[in-house]
Design a protein around this motif. Structure first.
Motif, PDB file in Angstrom:
ATOM      1  N   ASN A   1     -24.890  13.753 104.185  1.00  0.00           N
ATOM      2  CA  ASN A   1     -24.464  14.094 102.654  1.00  0.00           C
ATOM      3  C   ASN A   1     -24.491  13.168 101.795  1.00  0.00           C
ATOM      4  O   ASN A   1     -24.993  11.897 101.998  1.00  0.00           O
ATOM      5  CB  ASN A   1     -22.968  14.620 103.094  1.00  0.00           C
TER       6      ASN A   1
ATOM      7  N   LEU B   1     -22.752  11.637  90.818  1.00  0.00           N
ATOM      8  CA  LEU B   1     -21.912  11.508  89.561  1.00  0.00           C
ATOM      9  C   LEU B   1     -22.780  11.864  88.417  1.00  0.00           C
ATOM     10  O   LEU B   1     -23.604  11.070  88.124  1.00  0.00           O
ATOM     11  CB  LEU B   1     -21.013  10.340  89.536  1.00  0.00           C
TER      12      LEU B   1
ATOM     13  N   MET C   1     -18.655  24.993  97.898  1.00  0.00           N
ATOM     14  CA  MET C   1     -19.544  24.189  98.676  1.00  0.00           C
ATOM     15  C   MET C   1     -19.571  24.576 100.242  1.00  0.00           C
ATOM     16  O   MET C   1     -18.641  25.007 100.729  1.00  0.00           O
ATOM     17  CB  MET C   1     -19.356  22.763  98.711  1.00  0.00           C
TER      18      MET C   1
ATOM     19  N   LEU D   1     -18.438  15.441  89.494  1.00  0.00           N
ATOM     20  CA  LEU D   1     -18.722  14.902  90.692  1.00  0.00           C
ATOM     21  C   LEU D   1     -18.963  16.001  91.545  1.00  0.00           C
ATOM     22  O   LEU D   1     -18.324  16.911  91.622  1.00  0.00           O
ATOM     23  CB  LEU D   1     -17.493  13.921  91.078  1.00  0.00           C
TER      24      LEU D   1
ATOM     25  N   GLY E   1     -20.202  16.937  95.972  1.00  0.00           N
ATOM     26  CA  GLY E   1     -20.503  16.204  97.153  1.00  0.00           C
ATOM     27  C   GLY E   1     -19.783  14.960  97.614  1.00  0.00           C
ATOM     28  O   GLY E   1     -18.674  14.609  96.979  1.00  0.00           O
ATOM     29  N   VAL E   2     -19.634  14.366  98.754  1.00  0.00           N
ATOM     30  CA  VAL E   2     -18.920  13.527  99.437  1.00  0.00           C
ATOM     31  C   VAL E   2     -19.974  12.456 100.264  1.00  0.00           C
ATOM     32  O   VAL E   2     -20.822  12.937 100.678  1.00  0.00           O
ATOM     33  CB  VAL E   2     -18.029  14.221 100.528  1.00  0.00           C
ATOM     34  N   VAL E   3     -19.630  11.191 100.042  1.00  0.00           N
ATOM     35  CA  VAL E   3     -20.472  10.487 100.930  1.00  0.00           C
ATOM     36  C   VAL E   3     -20.213  10.487 102.499  1.00  0.00           C
ATOM     37  O   VAL E   3     -18.980   9.972 102.925  1.00  0.00           O
ATOM     38  CB  VAL E   3     -20.396   8.800 100.478  1.00  0.00           C
TER      39      VAL E   3
ATOM     40  N   CYS F   1     -25.760   9.215  89.288  1.00  0.00           N
ATOM     41  CA  CYS F   1     -25.769   8.096  90.157  1.00  0.00           C
ATOM     42  C   CYS F   1     -25.458   8.769  91.638  1.00  0.00           C
ATOM     43  O   CYS F   1     -24.278   9.495  91.634  1.00  0.00           O
ATOM     44  CB  CYS F   1     -24.405   7.189  89.590  1.00  0.00           C
ATOM     45  N   ILE F   2     -26.217   8.433  92.569  1.00  0.00           N
ATOM     46  CA  ILE F   2     -26.019   8.989  93.628  1.00  0.00           C
ATOM     47  C   ILE F   2     -25.553   7.912  95.092  1.00  0.00           C
ATOM     48  O   ILE F   2     -26.050   7.092  95.040  1.00  0.00           O
ATOM     49  CB  ILE F   2     -27.481   9.593  94.198  1.00  0.00           C
ATOM     50  N   HIS F   3     -24.631   8.196  95.659  1.00  0.00           N
ATOM     51  CA  HIS F   3     -24.453   7.403  96.655  1.00  0.00           C
ATOM     52  C   HIS F   3     -24.645   8.369  98.090  1.00  0.00           C
ATOM     53  O   HIS F   3     -24.185   9.484  98.307  1.00  0.00           O
ATOM     54  CB  HIS F   3     -22.793   7.239  96.883  1.00  0.00           C
ATOM     55  N   ASP F   4     -25.631   7.921  98.816  1.00  0.00           N
ATOM     56  CA  ASP F   4     -26.251   8.727  99.818  1.00  0.00           C
ATOM     57  C   ASP F   4     -25.843   8.286 101.176  1.00  0.00           C
ATOM     58  O   ASP F   4     -26.136   6.963 101.513  1.00  0.00           O
ATOM     59  CB  ASP F   4     -27.692   8.817  99.527  1.00  0.00           C
TER      60      ASP F   4
ATOM     61  N   VAL G   1     -28.202   4.819  95.521  1.00  0.00           N
ATOM     62  CA  VAL G   1     -27.700   4.112  96.509  1.00  0.00           C
ATOM     63  C   VAL G   1     -27.754   4.819  97.797  1.00  0.00           C
ATOM     64  O   VAL G   1     -27.084   5.392  97.963  1.00  0.00           O
ATOM     65  CB  VAL G   1     -26.609   3.232  96.289  1.00  0.00           C
TER      66      VAL G   1
ATOM     67  N   GLY H   1     -23.573  -2.778 104.813  1.00  0.00           N
ATOM     68  CA  GLY H   1     -24.846  -1.887 104.281  1.00  0.00           C
ATOM     69  C   GLY H   1     -24.333  -0.353 104.394  1.00  0.00           C
ATOM     70  O   GLY H   1     -25.067   0.591 104.709  1.00  0.00           O
TER      71      GLY H   1
ATOM     72  N   PHE I   1     -17.243   6.689  94.821  1.00  0.00           N
ATOM     73  CA  PHE I   1     -16.798   6.447  93.460  1.00  0.00           C
ATOM     74  C   PHE I   1     -15.482   6.595  93.402  1.00  0.00           C
ATOM     75  O   PHE I   1     -14.719   5.989  92.457  1.00  0.00           O
ATOM     76  CB  PHE I   1     -17.189   7.591  92.415  1.00  0.00           C
TER      77      PHE I   1
ATOM     78  N   ALA J   1     -27.934   4.688 102.324  1.00  0.00           N
ATOM     79  CA  ALA J   1     -27.796   4.046 103.497  1.00  0.00           C
ATOM     80  C   ALA J   1     -28.877   3.970 104.422  1.00  0.00           C
ATOM     81  O   ALA J   1     -29.120   2.939 105.228  1.00  0.00           O
ATOM     82  CB  ALA J   1     -26.592   4.906 104.477  1.00  0.00           C
TER      83      ALA J   1
ATOM     84  N   PRO K   1     -23.058   2.774 101.637  1.00  0.00           N
ATOM     85  CA  PRO K   1     -22.727   3.148 100.488  1.00  0.00           C
ATOM     86  C   PRO K   1     -21.337   3.289 100.174  1.00  0.00           C
ATOM     87  O   PRO K   1     -20.524   3.984 101.029  1.00  0.00           O
ATOM     88  CB  PRO K   1     -23.658   4.327 100.295  1.00  0.00           C
TER      89      PRO K   1
ATOM     90  N   GLU L   1     -20.099  23.120 103.401  1.00  0.00           N
ATOM     91  CA  GLU L   1     -20.486  21.934 104.081  1.00  0.00           C
ATOM     92  C   GLU L   1     -19.822  22.115 105.831  1.00  0.00           C
ATOM     93  O   GLU L   1     -19.621  21.052 106.012  1.00  0.00           O
ATOM     94  CB  GLU L   1     -19.518  20.852 103.471  1.00  0.00           C
TER      95      GLU L   1
ATOM     96  N   ARG M   1     -27.152  19.542  95.797  1.00  0.00           N
ATOM     97  CA  ARG M   1     -26.256  18.648  95.092  1.00  0.00           C
ATOM     98  C   ARG M   1     -26.644  18.582  93.502  1.00  0.00           C
ATOM     99  O   ARG M   1     -25.973  18.810  92.671  1.00  0.00           O
ATOM    100  CB  ARG M   1     -26.041  17.416  95.674  1.00  0.00           C
TER     101      ARG M   1
ATOM    102  N   GLU N   1     -22.691  11.842  97.575  1.00  0.00           N
ATOM    103  CA  GLU N   1     -21.836  12.244  96.536  1.00  0.00           C
ATOM    104  C   GLU N   1     -22.877  11.921  95.084  1.00  0.00           C
ATOM    105  O   GLU N   1     -23.699  11.096  95.258  1.00  0.00           O
ATOM    106  CB  GLU N   1     -20.656  11.613  96.134  1.00  0.00           C
TER     107      GLU N   1
END
Lengths: 247, 105, 322
Positions: B30, B34, C1, B22, B24-26, B78-81, B49, C64, C69, B51, C66, C3, B92, B32
């Motif tokens: 930024n 996986l 990282m 994994l 990054g962070v949502v 799999c990305i959460h953006d 996915v 709405g 995990f 925003a 995201p 950030e 990333r 994440e």
């Protein structure tokens, strides 16, 4: 119901209660039984929609500690019609988190030392005050007019930047975020609802009779059974099991 | 919010032993990602996915470029953006591939 | 990282370093996973219900947003100076580290486990970084906080030591502040802030005259780490890097604090005394002066070693009961 009506319905004339500043209340009542001696019920309360600050939390904690130190292991009933935690610079400066946490700890200590702790929510309660009083008891019961909340929808709208109309629409279909008693019941926070149309003493006796069984229930299991929190209990169980594996 | 999915065939399977990673962070600006070594052969799937809707073409381009450069065969990503800029996305993805290429489990 | 994000006028800008050594990079700037890597013995962390398990929040989609995990809560096991500990870390960058259903339940499970661990492994570290309840799942988060507090005090009554580490960018507010108050020991850095109602919320509810949230110096001396350490709201003060939090945690683990009547009575006396002694002060400066600080206005700029000397001079050996 008003606190006076609640106390009369619970104890008839056998109660004495003092009201202090800031909506605080403390005292005791004698719960009669058909046979045998009455049960001494210690009372504390946060009433009149009062906000809970450092002074009130310390005063209530003092009452709970006195009851614990008396060593009778008798029931402690917490009457709640409050606002949220008091929002002021002074409260934060003095460490409100410690005072609210301390009040919750006295109630949880009482429970660990054998006192049945019961919250009776008959009005509002919100945020930190709700956690430090109602949710710090073992069993929380509510009258139908109870209005528990984390935050009101207009404030929530300000912070989440979602329109109030949208939040109102969602509130009707989404119990997980909207204020209200029915939603807190689904979350497992409220164990049972009392009927103000029937004498409260019988309802308290019935609860105390089954207290051991009632206090075995976990809030997250109740929430799973009621369909309000579908993941919480299962996640907690999995984490517990895996943490203990070859530990 | 928008969900996007991209399927590529990489030039070869990515080396390394790591099963998942994994990065990054949502958060605002930024994301994440996986990385999981779960696909057969040279296949690579990226699911996003985000925003922020409406940037499908940019995602498509960044991911195609990434597959071309790193040949991440066998990976599902799999990305959460939370609204990352394309250069952050590329960074990333590169970080994740570098972790997955590690020989240690 | 890398950030790094712009700072909001915090005191003593967190150390910015290109170094890869996770023990020396800024705790404030780090992610939750970086903090764990720097805190624990090298390579000892093993995660429970990791991101590949995909236990996502079921509630964020309809807003709405995201999901993450790990739902912003990383739990697992590791070693600290060779000793097995359980750890939980909140990710303050994800929705302000706020507590939702899954996030809270992971900590509840860990707390239920620590009670049953072997006696020498009954220790849990919580790396706080939270604004409190997650509003999108407010009811679930609120109840989860109460469940966490119940589980903490049951674990402490069974002899577990639970330490809180506070120095993240979201601070430790709302229900997070109440959870922190249930720890057996707290370590805070200057950048760490502990409270219930955040300054912005006080300002928007009570007006700018009550609390000017834009006055960063005022915010920091009201809820910041140095103030909390001086009034006894935290047991140890750390510098803004993992190595410092690590050595403070190792030291505090040697001072177990069981939850029982005696410690609760002692806490009550401590809080009553604080209110009697400081309850009418209108600013942190006045409080620090009453505590015996010669020049209170110097405290915010005081380097860590000097601040630690000051704390040692002002406070007796008595353990801060909590």
């Amino acid at each position: 119901m008003t606190p006076a009506e609640i106390l009369d319905s619970l104890f008839g004339r056998s109660h004495r209660v003092e009201s202090g500043a800031g909506g605080l209340l403390h005292g005791e009542g004698l719960l009669a039984h058909a046979a045998g001696p009455a049960t001494r019920v210690s009372l504390i309360g946060l009433t009149q929609g009062a906000a809970l600050g450092v002074d009130g939390a310390l005063a209530l904690a003092q009452r709970v500690l006195s009851v614990v130190q008396a060593g009778e292991r008798n029931p402690i009933l917490v009457l709640i019609d409050s606002g949220s935690q008091r929002m002021s610079r002074r409260d934060e400066l003095l460490g409100l988190n410690e005072y609210l946490g301390h009040l919750a700890k006295t109630l949880m200590l009482a429970e660990q030392l054998g006192h049945p702790t019961i919250g009776l929510l008959y009005g509002g309660s919100a945020a930190g005050a709700f956690i430090a009083t109602a949710l710090a008891t073992r069993v929380l019961v509510a009258l139908p007019e109870a209005r528990p909340a984390v935050m009101d929808l207009p404030s929530m709208s300000r912070i989440t930047k979602l329109s109030l109309e949208l939040l109102r629409d969602m509130a009707s279909s989404t119990p997980v975020f909207a204020p209200g008693l029915a939603n807190m019941e689904l979350m497992g926070a409220v164990t049972e609802r009392w009927d103000p149309g029937r004498p409260l003493d019988a309802q308290l006796r019935r609860l105390l009779d089954r207290f051991a069984e009632r206090s075995q229930e976990r809030r997250d299991q109740r929430a799973a059974a009621r369909g309000g929190r579908l993941k919480a209990a299962a996640i907690a169980e999995r984490v517990e099991r895996e943490a203990l594996r070859d530990g | 919010m928008e969900t996007l999915s991209f399927r590529h065939t990489a030039a070869h399977a990515l080396a390394g032993a790591r099963a998942h990673a994994l990065v990054g962070v949502v958060g605002s600006g930024n994301l994440e990602a996986l990385f999981e070594r779960v696909l057969d052969g040279n296949a690579c799937v990226v699911e996003v996915v985000t925003a922020v809707a409406g940037y499908g073409a940019v995602w498509s381009e960044v991911i195609a470029d990434f597959v071309q450069r790193y040949s991440p065969g066998g990976l599902r990503i799999c990305i959460h953006d939370g609204g990352a800029r394309p250069d952050t996305v590329a960074l990333r993805l590169a970080q994740g591939v570098s972790l997955m290429a590690d020989d240690h489990e | 990282m890398n950030e790094a994000a712009p700072q909001g006028g915090e005191p003593a800008a967190p150390r910015r370093t290109g170094a890869r050594d996770p023990q020396l990079s800024s705790w404030f700037e780090s992610t939750a996973r970086q903090r764990l890597a720097g805190l624990l013995d090298g390579g000892s962390f093993s995660e429970i219900l990791g991101p590949e398990q995909r236990e996502l929040s079921p509630h964020l989609r309809q807003f709405g947003l995201p999901p993450a995990f790990d739902d912003g809560m990383i739990v697992g096991r590791g070693r600290l100076a060779g000793r097995t500990v359980l750890v939980a870390a909140q990710e303050g960058r994800f929705l302000g580290g706020a507590v939702g259903e899954v996030h809270g339940a992971k900590l509840v499970g860990l707390l239920r486990a620590v009670r049953s661990m072997a006696a020498d492994a009954r220790a849990l570290l919580i790396l706080f970084d939270t604004g409190g309840v997650r509003l999108q799942e407010a009811n679930a988060g609120e109840v989860a906080i109460a469940e966490i507090m119940h589980a903490m005090l049951q674990a402490r009554a069974a002899g577990a030591t639970i330490l809180g580490l506070i120095g993240g960018r979201a601070g430790c507010f709302g229900g997070g502040g109440l959870i922190a108050a249930c720890c057996s020991g707290l370590i805070v850095s200057e950048q760490g802030r502990i409270g219930v109602t955040g300054p912005e919320v006080i300002e928007s509810n009570q007006g700018v005259e009550e609390f000017d949230a834009a006055d960063r110096a005022l915010v920091w001396r009201t809820v910041g780490g140095k103030h909390r350490r001086l009034i006894g709201g935290a047991d140890a003060f750390a510098e803004d890097h993992a190595e410092s939090f690590r050595s403070a945690a190792i030291a505090l683990l040697e001072r177990p604090c069981r939850f029982d009547l005696e410690v609760t009575v002692a806490e009550h006396a401590r809080l009553r005394e604080r209110l009697a002694r400081l309850g009418d002060a209108d600013d942190a400066w006045a409080i620090w002066a009453r505590l015996g600080v010669a020049d209170p206005t110097r405290v915010p700029d005081m380097p860590a070693p000097e601040f630690l000397e000051l704390v040692a001079r002002l406070q007796d050996e008595r353990r801060d009961a909590r």
